[in-house]
Design a protein around this motif. Structure first.
Motif, mmCIF file in Angstrom:
data_model
loop_
_atom_site.group_PDB
_atom_site.id
_atom_site.type_symbol
_atom_site.label_atom_id
_atom_site.label_comp_id
_atom_site.label_asym_id
_atom_site.label_seq_id
_atom_site.Cartn_x
_atom_site.Cartn_y
_atom_site.Cartn_z
ATOM 1 N N ALA A 189 0.841 -1.196 0.000
ATOM 2 C CA ALA A 189 0.000 0.000 0.000
ATOM 3 C C ALA A 189 0.880 1.250 0.000
ATOM 4 C CB ALA A 189 -0.905 0.005 1.230
ATOM 5 N N PHE A 190 0.426 2.259 -0.710
ATOM 6 C CA PHE A 190 1.158 3.525 -0.760
ATOM 7 C C PHE A 190 0.751 4.358 0.450
ATOM 8 C CE2 PHE A 190 3.528 6.904 -2.180
ATOM 9 C CZ PHE A 190 2.800 8.048 -2.471
ATOM 10 N N THR A 191 1.482 4.201 1.541
ATOM 11 C CA THR A 191 1.206 4.911 2.781
ATOM 12 C C THR A 191 2.441 5.675 3.226
ATOM 13 O OG1 THR A 191 1.904 3.098 4.226
ATOM 14 C CG2 THR A 191 -0.395 3.078 3.500
ATOM 15 N N LYS A 223 11.075 4.980 -6.348
ATOM 16 C CA LYS A 223 10.355 4.045 -7.212
ATOM 17 C C LYS A 223 9.437 3.191 -6.347
ATOM 18 C CE LYS A 223 13.982 0.502 -7.122
ATOM 19 N NZ LYS A 223 13.196 -0.554 -6.468
ATOM 20 N N PRO A 224 8.453 2.555 -6.944
ATOM 21 C CA PRO A 224 7.565 1.690 -6.163
ATOM 22 C C PRO A 224 8.345 0.476 -5.659
ATOM 23 C CG PRO A 224 6.586 2.249 -8.290
ATOM 24 C CD PRO A 224 8.017 2.665 -8.347
ATOM 25 N N PRO A 225 8.286 0.161 -4.364
ATOM 26 C CA PRO A 225 8.956 -1.035 -3.857
ATOM 27 C C PRO A 225 8.043 -2.243 -4.029
ATOM 28 C CG PRO A 225 7.953 0.113 -2.037
ATOM 29 C CD PRO A 225 7.640 0.922 -3.276
ATOM 30 N N ASP A 226 8.632 -3.431 -4.098
ATOM 31 C CA ASP A 226 7.795 -4.619 -4.007
ATOM 32 C C ASP A 226 7.834 -5.111 -2.568
ATOM 33 O OD1 ASP A 226 10.144 -6.155 -3.624
ATOM 34 O OD2 ASP A 226 10.307 -6.574 -5.768
ATOM 35 N N SER A 286 2.883 10.138 -5.539
ATOM 36 C CA SER A 286 3.072 8.766 -5.998
ATOM 37 C C SER A 286 4.431 8.261 -5.533
ATOM 38 C CB SER A 286 2.994 8.706 -7.529
ATOM 39 O OG SER A 286 4.056 9.452 -8.105
ATOM 40 N N TRP A 287 4.619 6.944 -5.640
ATOM 41 C CA TRP A 287 5.900 6.344 -5.257
ATOM 42 C C TRP A 287 7.064 7.009 -5.989
ATOM 43 C CZ3 TRP A 287 6.394 3.505 -1.152
ATOM 44 C CH2 TRP A 287 5.404 2.591 -0.751
ATOM 45 N N GLN A 288 6.839 7.388 -7.269
ATOM 46 C CA GLN A 288 7.926 7.930 -8.085
ATOM 47 C C GLN A 288 8.244 9.379 -7.781
ATOM 48 O OE1 GLN A 288 5.240 6.318 -9.147
ATOM 49 N NE2 GLN A 288 5.778 4.716 -10.636
ATOM 50 N N ASN A 289 7.390 10.044 -6.988
ATOM 51 C CA ASN A 289 7.616 11.480 -6.761
ATOM 52 C C ASN A 289 7.620 11.855 -5.286
ATOM 53 O OD1 ASN A 289 7.973 14.165 -7.958
ATOM 54 N ND2 ASN A 289 5.937 14.618 -7.131
ATOM 55 N N VAL A 290 7.527 10.892 -4.386
ATOM 56 C CA VAL A 290 7.507 11.172 -2.958
ATOM 57 C C VAL A 290 8.690 10.492 -2.285
ATOM 58 C CG1 VAL A 290 6.262 10.764 -0.797
ATOM 59 C CG2 VAL A 290 5.024 11.546 -2.814
#
Length: 234
Positions: free
Chosen positions: A78-80, A151-154, A119-123
């Motif tokens: 989750a993007f938290t 970047k978005p992590p897995d 977003s993950w790519q900009n935060v």
């Protein structure tokens, strides 16, 4: 035996014998573990010395249990706010220093006023001082450099990051199922051996490597894990 709700928790493993979660550590209360045992949903792998009684039954409390049916894990975290901090390992991505979470915020690399997205790519994680110095500018405009490209992590990456932030107290029976960095710090004190170890299951109990505390006293677990990032000011 007068156990509190958080006493003698059971470490919960998936059917592949891996913890459902490292951060926070997947723990169930002794009441929930016993219920799952009687419903045939879990297998007991290890037990405390402590016991509970009914008129016709005496049972040792489970300390490690595994699910009988494999539970697929969501590979897209989750993007938290908290997961951003965990991805960046509680380090400001500008000055590189590690901080307690009450001293951290998140920063939009490209400010929202300039079209930047949440977003993950900009935060990224930022300390208050760096966030204030950057303001509503891009890093290039204020001479600041990012330590890494966001970047978005897995899930594997977040779990690996979580391994570096073990809880303050881990029961000895959990040792074979956990692979925290610095496992030599795992300790089993007299209270733990008697089955009376009260392990805090909230995020405030988890300590960072550099800080004695990692979570602000006014922030709840739900706020970190269940709330999507809001468009706070940079």
């Amino acid at each position: 035996m007068g156990l509190s709700a958080n006493a003698c928790p059971a470490l919960v493993l998936n059917a592949d014998y891996r913890p459902l979660s490292y951060f926070p550590l997947s723990l169930w209360s002794w009441q929930d573990s016993i219920k799952a045992v009687f419903l045939d949903r879990v297998d007991i792998l290890s037990e405390y010395d402590a016991v509970v009684h009914s008129p016709r039954l005496e049972m040792r409390l489970p300390s490690v249990i595994s699910l009988r049916c494999y539970v697929p894990v969501n590979r897209r975290p989750a993007f938290t706010r908290f997961n951003v901090f965990l991805r960046d390992r509680f380090r400001c991505q500008y000055c590189g220093r590690r901080f307690a979470t009450e001293e951290l915020t998140f920063d939009h690399v490209i400010p929202r006023a300039r079209g930047g997205t949440t977003s993950w790519q900009n935060v990224v994680t930022a300390c208050t001082a760096c966030n204030t110095a950057k303001g509503a500018r891009t890093p290039a405009q204020c001479g600041m450099t990012l330590r890494s490209v966001p970047k978005p992590p897995d899930l594997t990456e977040l779990q690996e990051a979580g391994r570096h932030f073990p809880p303050g107290n881990l029961h000895s029976s959990w040792r074979d199922y956990l692979h925290y960095a610095g496992m030599g710090r795992v300790r089993s004190d007299e209270a733990a051996e008697s089955g009376a170890l009260a392990v805090h299951t909230t995020l405030r109990a988890i300590q960072s490597e550099a800080q004695g505390r990692a979570f602000p006293s006014d922030m709840t677990e739900g706020e970190y894990w269940g709330v999507q990032l809001q468009n706070d000011d940079d």
